[in-house]
Each structure stands twice: as C-alpha cells, then as structure tokens.
Design a protein around this motif. Structure first.
Motif, PDB file in Angstrom:
ATOM      1  N   UNK A   1      13.662 119.965  64.579  1.00 54.66           N
ATOM      2  CA  UNK A   1      12.267 120.361  64.433  1.00 54.66           C
ATOM      3  C   UNK A   1      11.489 119.377  63.578  1.00 54.66           C
ATOM      4  N   UNK A   2      10.202 119.343  63.840  1.00 50.12           N
ATOM      5  CA  UNK A   2       9.259 118.613  63.007  1.00 50.12           C
ATOM      6  C   UNK A   2       8.192 119.636  62.606  1.00 50.12           C
ATOM      7  N   UNK A   3       8.038 119.850  61.300  1.00 49.81           N
ATOM      8  CA  UNK A   3       7.092 120.860  60.842  1.00 49.81           C
ATOM      9  C   UNK A   3       6.595 120.514  59.447  1.00 49.81           C
ATOM     10  N   UNK A   4       5.613 121.251  59.020  1.00 44.88           N
ATOM     11  CA  UNK A   4       5.059 121.049  57.692  1.00 44.88           C
ATOM     12  C   UNK A   4       4.979 122.349  56.936  1.00 44.88           C
ATOM     13  N   UNK A   5       4.911 122.243  55.624  1.00 40.36           N
ATOM     14  CA  UNK A   5       4.789 123.420  54.775  1.00 40.36           C
ATOM     15  C   UNK A   5       4.199 122.994  53.441  1.00 40.36           C
ATOM     16  N   UNK A   6       3.800 123.966  52.673  1.00 42.05           N
ATOM     17  CA  UNK A   6       3.234 123.714  51.354  1.00 42.05           C
ATOM     18  C   UNK A   6       4.144 124.369  50.330  1.00 42.05           C
ATOM     19  N   UNK A   7       4.623 123.588  49.384  1.00 40.21           N
ATOM     20  CA  UNK A   7       5.397 124.105  48.261  1.00 40.21           C
ATOM     21  C   UNK A   7       5.058 123.218  47.073  1.00 40.21           C
ATOM     22  N   UNK A   8       3.992 123.585  46.378  1.00 37.68           N
ATOM     23  CA  UNK A   8       3.392 122.811  45.292  1.00 37.68           C
ATOM     24  C   UNK A   8       2.777 121.496  45.780  1.00 37.68           C
ATOM     25  N   UNK A   9       3.053 121.114  46.988  1.00 37.79           N
ATOM     26  CA  UNK A   9       2.527 119.904  47.595  1.00 37.79           C
ATOM     27  C   UNK A   9       2.673 120.074  49.109  1.00 37.79           C
ATOM     28  N   UNK A  10       2.069 119.190  49.884  1.00 38.74           N
ATOM     29  CA  UNK A  10       2.210 119.258  51.332  1.00 38.74           C
ATOM     30  C   UNK A  10       3.393 118.402  51.765  1.00 38.74           C
ATOM     31  N   UNK A  11       4.206 118.959  52.638  1.00 39.57           N
ATOM     32  CA  UNK A  11       5.368 118.243  53.153  1.00 39.57           C
ATOM     33  C   UNK A  11       5.324 118.262  54.676  1.00 39.57           C
ATOM     34  N   UNK A  12       5.613 117.121  55.263  1.00 33.74           N
ATOM     35  CA  UNK A  12       5.758 116.987  56.710  1.00 33.74           C
ATOM     36  C   UNK A  12       7.125 116.365  56.930  1.00 33.74           C
ATOM     37  N   UNK A  13       8.015 117.113  57.559  1.00 36.87           N
ATOM     38  CA  UNK A  13       9.388 116.626  57.711  1.00 36.87           C
ATOM     39  C   UNK A  13       9.882 116.811  59.146  1.00 36.87           C
ATOM     40  N   UNK A  14      10.817 115.963  59.507  1.00 37.46           N
ATOM     41  CA  UNK A  14      11.585 116.118  60.739  1.00 37.46           C
ATOM     42  C   UNK A  14      13.014 116.419  60.305  1.00 37.46           C
ATOM     43  N   UNK A  15      13.577 117.485  60.848  1.00 37.10           N
ATOM     44  CA  UNK A  15      14.934 117.926  60.491  1.00 37.10           C
ATOM     45  C   UNK A  15      15.806 117.832  61.740  1.00 37.10           C
ATOM     46  N   UNK A  16      16.869 117.050  61.641  1.00 38.29           N
ATOM     47  CA  UNK A  16      17.775 116.845  62.769  1.00 38.29           C
ATOM     48  C   UNK A  16      19.178 117.231  62.325  1.00 38.29           C
ATOM     49  N   UNK A  17      19.800 118.126  63.072  1.00 38.75           N
ATOM     50  CA  UNK A  17      21.182 118.502  62.763  1.00 38.75           C
ATOM     51  C   UNK A  17      22.110 117.586  63.555  1.00 38.75           C
ATOM     52  N   UNK A  18      22.958 116.832  62.830  1.00 34.54           N
ATOM     53  CA  UNK A  18      23.834 115.833  63.447  1.00 34.54           C
ATOM     54  C   UNK A  18      25.300 116.234  63.346  1.00 34.54           C
ATOM     55  N   UNK A  19      26.045 115.867  64.353  1.00 35.54           N
ATOM     56  CA  UNK A  19      27.504 115.905  64.331  1.00 35.54           C
ATOM     57  C   UNK A  19      27.950 114.513  64.771  1.00 35.54           C
ATOM     58  N   UNK A  20      28.585 113.781  63.856  1.00 40.70           N
ATOM     59  CA  UNK A  20      29.012 112.417  64.138  1.00 40.70           C
ATOM     60  C   UNK A  20      30.534 112.393  64.172  1.00 40.70           C
ATOM     61  N   UNK A  21      31.081 111.954  65.297  1.00 42.57           N
ATOM     62  CA  UNK A  21      32.533 111.851  65.462  1.00 42.57           C
ATOM     63  C   UNK A  21      32.935 110.383  65.363  1.00 42.57           C
ATOM     64  N   UNK A  22      33.886 110.109  64.518  1.00 38.26           N
ATOM     65  CA  UNK A  22      34.444 108.763  64.391  1.00 38.26           C
ATOM     66  C   UNK A  22      35.688 108.702  65.270  1.00 38.26           C
ATOM     67  N   UNK A  23      35.574 108.055  66.408  1.00 41.15           N
ATOM     68  CA  UNK A  23      36.698 107.962  67.344  1.00 41.15           C
ATOM     69  C   UNK A  23      37.499 106.676  67.171  1.00 41.15           C
TER      70      UNK A  23
END
Length: 189
Positions: free
Chosen positions: A44-66
C-alpha cells in the motif's frame, strides 16, 4: 613406461592443475547469488498524520536465498513515479499499536489491522543464510500518495549483484483507514 618415469613431475603438475581448476570452478559456482523475491498483494501507499504528515509506501517482502552462501543485502530501493526512494526504518507508532501503525477496518466493526513496521522491518534482517529466507516490511518515504494501482520497480542490492522485481502498489482500500488519516484537503494536494 619410460615416458611416465622420466616425466612424472610434469604429469603430477598437470593433475594438480586440473584439480586446482575444478576446485576454483566449484567455489565460483557455489558463490553465485540466487534470490527469489516475493511480495504480498497488500502493498500500500498511503498517508497519515501523527504529529506530522507522512506519506509512505509499505511493501511486504519475502526474499529467498537459493544460493549456497550467506548473502547480505546492502540496500533496497523503489523506483516509483519516475523517482528512486531508499527503504527506511520506521520509528512511528500510534495509540493502538506500539510497534507500528494500525489500519482500521470498517468491514469488521472498526477492528484494526496492525502493521508492525518497527519489529518486522526488512532492514533489521539484512543477512540471509544459505538456502534461507527473510521477510518483513520495506518502508519508503514517498513524495505523493497514489490514487490508483501502479506498477513499480523494486531493486535489491547485494555486494556483488542487484536484483529487480516488478511489484504492484495500491492505495488503501476504502474499508481500511489509518488511525490518523489525512483530511480530504491534505490528501488532494
């Protein structure tokens, strides 16, 4: 037979060279880095306010070392909206989740979905053992929030190689909202 007796040193050197080359090739093949990068559908990419404005992209990763050797990740980048962003650590939390951000789900009578961005940050697990995996969130501070699903490029750097993966990032679904969302006037800018 006289040939073998008179040239045994040369034959021994030839055999030693063949063994040395085979050991070198085996070591080289063993050190080749092979990654498999998986992402969840909840990027997701979203924004919120928590004492300041934040705009973040959150990516859940699974990295396999083969590969057969341990690998260290040196940097993670996101190419998004023709800009490149580096993954960061997130020291943010809200009133309900001291370990990250809570997204309220209006479909489930305002029960929250916790994103544990502090303890599950991928930057805390940069070493991947041989034939092992690591997973967590990659958090990027972005300039603007997206309005529709977009295809982005994720780049993972290791000391010897870089790996690319195309991922889909979406805005938050209508039923999910951060605890402290942007007001409409801020979100439209």
């Amino acid at each position: 037979m006289d040939y073998l007796i008179t040239n045994w040193i040369a034959l021994f050197a030839l055999a030693l060279s063949v063994i040395s080359i085979s050991i070198s090739l085996h070591t080289h093949w063993k050190s080749i880095i092979k990654f498999k990068i998986n992402t969840s559908s909840d990027n997701y990419c979203f924004g919120f306010v928590w004492y300041d404005e934040y705009k973040i992209a959150v990516i859940h990763l699974l990295i396999e070392n083969n590969s057969n050797t341990e690998v260290a990740i040196s940097r993670i980048q996101l190419k998004f909206n023709s800009k490149i962003y580096d993954a960061t650590r997130c020291d943010l939390h809200d009133d309900y989740n001291k370990n990250g951000i809570t997204l309220l789900d209006s479909n489930k009578t305002n029960r929250g979905q916790a994103l544990n961005l502090m303890s599950e940050n991928i930057l805390d697990n940069l070493r991947i053992s041989s034939n092992g995996t690591t997973q967590g969130y990659a958090i990027f501070d972005v300039d603007q929030i997206i309005g529709k699903q977009e295809l982005c490029n994720l780049i993972i750097f290791t000391p010897g190689k870089r790996f690319n993966a195309d991922i889909l990032i979406k805005p938050l679904p209508d039923h999910l909202t951060p605890i402290h969302p942007f007001t409409n006037s801020v979100k439209e800018q």
